[in-house]
Design a protein around this motif. Structure first.
Motif, PDB file in Angstrom:
ATOM      1  N   GLU A 239      -9.007  -4.669  -1.345  1.00 38.86           N
ATOM      2  CA  GLU A 239      -7.888  -4.019  -2.040  1.00 38.86           C
ATOM      3  C   GLU A 239      -7.187  -4.984  -2.986  1.00 38.86           C
ATOM      4  O   GLU A 239      -6.014  -4.812  -3.271  1.00 38.86           O
ATOM      5  N   ARG A 240      -7.904  -6.034  -3.415  1.00 37.73           N
ATOM      6  CA  ARG A 240      -7.220  -7.099  -4.165  1.00 37.73           C
ATOM      7  C   ARG A 240      -6.536  -6.590  -5.428  1.00 37.73           C
ATOM      8  O   ARG A 240      -5.584  -7.179  -5.899  1.00 37.73           O
ATOM      9  N   ASN A 241      -7.027  -5.476  -5.985  1.00 41.04           N
ATOM     10  CA  ASN A 241      -6.410  -4.954  -7.202  1.00 41.04           C
ATOM     11  C   ASN A 241      -5.397  -3.846  -6.942  1.00 41.04           C
ATOM     12  O   ASN A 241      -4.815  -3.304  -7.879  1.00 41.04           O
ATOM     13  N   ALA A 242      -5.182  -3.550  -5.662  1.00 37.21           N
ATOM     14  CA  ALA A 242      -4.212  -2.504  -5.334  1.00 37.21           C
ATOM     15  C   ALA A 242      -2.797  -3.051  -5.469  1.00 37.21           C
ATOM     16  O   ALA A 242      -2.551  -4.247  -5.315  1.00 37.21           O
ATOM     17  N   TYR A 243      -1.870  -2.126  -5.732  1.00 35.56           N
ATOM     18  CA  TYR A 243      -0.491  -2.540  -5.986  1.00 35.56           C
ATOM     19  C   TYR A 243       0.105  -3.273  -4.784  1.00 35.56           C
ATOM     20  O   TYR A 243       0.765  -4.305  -4.945  1.00 35.56           O
ATOM     21  N   TRP A 244      -0.164  -2.766  -3.571  1.00 34.80           N
ATOM     22  CA  TRP A 244       0.494  -3.357  -2.388  1.00 34.80           C
ATOM     23  C   TRP A 244       0.070  -4.795  -2.162  1.00 34.80           C
ATOM     24  O   TRP A 244       0.881  -5.621  -1.739  1.00 34.80           O
TER      25      TRP A 244
END
Lengths: 255, 55
Positions: A239-244
Motif C-alpha cells: 500500500e506504499r502509494n496509498a494515502y494512509w
C-alpha cells in the motif's frame, strides 16, 4: 448481503480495511507478547523442571515440549494459510491474501524446528538422525511446500497475481496434511504413534501433559505475533502509494 | 535437583539443549526479520518523500 445483520457486515469491512488493521495490530502486539511469554515460561518450567523423567527415555523425552507443539503448528499454520489463500482467491480480500502469505515463513520455521528436534531426538532413541519413514518424509514435503509458497510469491512481481498463484499451490498441497497426520497409523514404521490425540485415553501422564498443552498454546500466540509482524510489512509495502501510508510516513511515525 | 544435574539432562544435555537452542533461534529470527524490514522500509519511504518534496 441479506441474512447477515448490518453491524456484523460493517465490522468485517472495518477489520479488512488496511489502515484499521495496521493500527489494530499495533495495539494488540504488547498483549500478545505478554501472554506468549507467560505461557512460555510456565510451559518451560513445567516441562524442563517439574515433570519427572520418562521411565524409558530418561530426560531426552523433554524434547517433546518443543517437537510436538512445533509439528502441530506446522500443520495448523498450513491449513490457516490454505484457507486464507482460498478466501483471497474467491473474494479477492486483500487482507486474506496477506494473512496467507505472511503465514508461510512462520509455518516453514515450525516445520524446520519439528524436523531438526525430531532428528536430535531420534539419534539417542532410535540410533539414527534420519530414516525415510512415512511421517518424516511427509513432514519434509511440507517444508518444501512452504518454501515453494515463499519462493513463488517472491518470484511474481505483481502481488495480486502472486497471491493467486500461491493460494492455488497452498490448496493443492492440503492433500499432504491428512497424509502427515495418519502416516503413523497407515504405515507402521519407526516414528511412534500419537500420544496425546487419543482423546479417550491419552497415554501420557498429567504432569507431562499440562506443560505440553501450555507450550502448544504459547506457540499459537507466537504464530499470531510473528504472522502479524509479517503482515504489517507486507501491507505497508503493498500500500506504499496509498494515502494512509504516505500520511503516516510524512507525520514521522516511523514505527 | 541442583543446577548441574539440571543442565546435564540425565546425559542427554547435547540433544536436549541443541533442540531448545535451534527452536529459540528460529523463533526469534522469524519475529526480528519482519520488524527490521519494516523499519528499513519506513526510513526509505520517508527519504523518498523528502526528496520529492524538495523537488
Amino acid at each position: 448481503m441479506f441474512l447477515i445483520p448490518d453491524p456484523i457486515v460493517r465490522f468485517f469491512h472495518r477489520m479488512a480495511s488496511p489502515p484499521h488493521f495496521y493500527a489494530l495490530t499495533e495495539r494488540l502486539m504488547p498483549w500478545l507478547v505478554v501472554i506468549f511469554l507467560l505461557l512460555l515460561a510456565a510451559g518451560l518450567y513445567g516441562g524442563l523442571y517439574l515433570a519427572p523423567p520418562d521411565y524409558q527415555q530418561g530426560d531426552s523425552y523433554r524434547i517433546i515440549y518443543i517437537h510436538v507443539p512445533s509439528a502441530w503448528m506446522s500443520l495448523f499454520i498450513y491449513v490457516v494459510m490454505a484457507v486464507a489463500g482460498g478466501i483471497g482467491l474467491v473474494w479477492r480480500i486483500k487482507l486474506a491474501e496477506i494473512v496467507a502469505v505472511s503465514s508461510a515463513p512462520v509455518g516453514a520455521g515450525f516445520t524446520f524446528i519439528a524436523l531438526v528436534t525430531g532428528s536430535l531426538w531420534g539419534k539417542p532413541m532410535w540410533g539414527t538422525w534420519w530414516v525415510w519413514d512415512a511421517r518424516l518424509t511427509s513432514e519434509l514435503i511440507l517444508l518444501f511446500l512452504y518454501l515453494g509458497v515463499i519462493g513463488l510469491y517472491g518470484a511474481i512481481d505483481d502481488k495480486r497475481t502472486a497471491s493467486k498463484a500461491v493460494a492455488i499451490l497452498a490448496l493443492v498441497g492440503v492433500v499432504n496434511i491428512p497424509i502427515i497426520h495418519y502416516s503413523v497409523e497407515w504405515w507402521n514404521t519407526l516414528h511412534q504413534g500419537p500420544t496425546v490425540t487419543k482423546m479417550d485415553k491419552p497415554s501420557i501422564h498429567v504432569s507431562m501433559l499440562i506443560p505440553l498443552l501450555l507450550m502448544a498454546l504459547a506457540f499459537k500466540f507466537y504464530y499470531l505475533i510473528a504472522m502479524l509482524q509479517r503482515a504489517r510489512i507486507e501491507l505497508l509495502s503493498r500500500e506504499r502509494n496509498a494515502y494512509w501510508v504516505k500520511s503516516m510516513i510524512s507525520l514521522g511515525a516511523e514505527r | 535437583m541442583n543446577w548441574q544435574e539440571f543442565f546435564a539432562m540425565g546425559g542427554y544435555a547435547f540433544y536436549v539443549w541443541t533442540s531448545y537452542a535451534v527452536t529459540f533461534i528460529v523463533l526469534l529470527a522469524n519475529v526480528i526479520i519482519p520488524i527490521v524490514r519494516r523499519k528499513q522500509f519506513l526510513r526509505q519511504q520517508a527519504l523518498k518523500q523528502k526528496r520529492q518534496g524538495t523537488l
